[in-house]
Design a protein around this motif. Structure first.
Motif, PDB file in Angstrom:
ATOM      1  N   CYS A  52      87.217 -72.555   2.208  1.00 31.39           N
ATOM      2  CA  CYS A  52      87.361 -71.272   2.674  1.00 31.39           C
ATOM      3  C   CYS A  52      85.990 -70.523   2.746  1.00 31.39           C
ATOM      4  CB  CYS A  52      88.303 -70.423   1.867  1.00 31.39           C
ATOM      5  SG  CYS A  52      87.997 -70.118   0.137  1.00 31.39           S
TER       6      CYS A  52
ATOM      7  N   VAL B   1      83.636 -67.717   1.027  1.00 29.53           N
ATOM      8  CA  VAL B   1      83.545 -66.791  -0.108  1.00 29.53           C
ATOM      9  C   VAL B   1      82.426 -65.611   0.108  1.00 29.53           C
ATOM     10  CG1 VAL B   1      82.611 -67.184  -2.512  1.00 29.53           C
ATOM     11  CG2 VAL B   1      83.643 -69.042  -1.365  1.00 29.53           C
TER      12      VAL B   1
ATOM     13  N   GLY C 284      87.621 -66.480  -0.502  1.00 30.03           N
ATOM     14  CA  GLY C 284      87.292 -66.393  -1.940  1.00 30.03           C
ATOM     15  C   GLY C 284      86.402 -65.277  -2.458  1.00 30.03           C
TER      16      GLY C 284
ATOM     17  N   THR D 191      87.713 -73.357  -4.135  1.00 28.92           N
ATOM     18  CA  THR D 191      87.227 -72.720  -3.050  1.00 28.92           C
ATOM     19  C   THR D 191      86.658 -73.897  -2.268  1.00 28.92           C
ATOM     20  OG1 THR D 191      85.172 -71.673  -3.990  1.00 28.92           O
ATOM     21  CG2 THR D 191      86.953 -70.447  -3.762  1.00 28.92           C
TER      22      THR D 191
END
Length: 270
Positions: free
Chosen positions: A243, A245, A194, A238
């Protein structure tokens, strides 16, 4: 007169030697030759075999062998059997060695490896273009890396930069009014990154973008409340993906790319 039999001998696939041989034959007004490629010659027994065949066929040997000991062995064997022989790469390598003042790598097939790297890069660049900006969600499952973020977080230039590193990248824009593709929640989370940015920085970028397009910089696209809404939505998605970032607020594309590449390499190393 029978067509000559030419043995193309190489410590790699033999494409270079065969191409040069065909180019030479083509200069003789439609004349033909029987070309027999003998690739991946790795030891003296392979050379003994081709010498035996060329002697039986009254053939010619054309070769590209990078190791000097292999070239010397083939040359001496051919001389002993009165077999015509032509070294395509050896004399040039010897000349270049005297120019560069250092020894060659002597690794067979290097030019093919370079070509493969080039085509991997081209393939990755084409992939990034095809699956840019969420155009086709099918690319998410095929990608090495998936970038997600709101508009103007450098997803496209980052995708292209990573593509030049031979990584296949798909990127997906996140907009509150549009549900993300289901594939985004199916792809392994470690492939996703992200791209986070501060609302103030994004506001400045979007206002400049609107002005460059000749539009009113007070449009909702650059409205700070709208931007905050998009960032909250980004954080929600996100988190759901799980995931990593990366804050790209004050980072150049190259810096963000290096962070991603290092993280990938570190994972492979563990």
């Amino acid at each position: 007169m029978n067509d000559p039999i030419i043995y193309v001998v190489s410590d790699s696939v033999g494409e270079t030697a065969e191409l040069v041989t065909k180019a030479a034959v083509s200069q003789f007004n439609g004349s033909k030759a029987i070309i027999k490629r003998f690739p991946y010659v790795e030891d003296f027994s392979n050379i003994d075999e081709v010498i035996s065949l060329a002697k039986y066929d009254l053939g010619i040997i054309v070769y590209t062998l990078v190791k000097p000991e292999m070239r010397r062995y083939l040359s001496q064997k051919a001389k002993n059997e009165n077999i015509p022989i032509f070294d395509i790469i050896g004399p040039l390598m010897d000349q270049l060695e005297s120019i560069y003042q250092h020894k060659p790598l002597l690794e067979p097939g290097l030019v093919r490896k370079l070509d493969e790297e080039y085509f991997k890069k081209v393939e990755a660049i084409e992939f990034a273009v095809k699956y840019d900006d969420g155009r086709d969600p099918r690319g998410i499952m095929k990608a090495d890396i998936v970038l997600v973020g709101v508009s103007r977080t450098s997803k496209t230039p980052l995708s292209q930069y990573l593509a030049h590193k031979r990584l296949k990248v798909a990127n997906v824009p996140l907009v509150p009014e549009v549900d993300p593709p289901e594939e985004l929640f199916q792809v392994p989370a470690h492939k996703c990154f992200g791209l986070k940015i501060s609302s103030e920085k994004l506001n400045s970028i979007r206002r400049e973008r609107l002005i460059s397009l000749g539009l009113n910089d007070q449009a909702s696209y650059a409205n700070i409340n709208r931007i905050n809404e998009e960032i909250r939505y980004f954080e929600e998605i996100t988190k759901k993906i799980g995931c990593e970032v990366i804050d790209v607020t004050n980072k150049a594309v190259e810096e963000t790319a290096n962070i991603i590449i290092n993280k990938i390499q570190n994972r492979k190393g563990t």
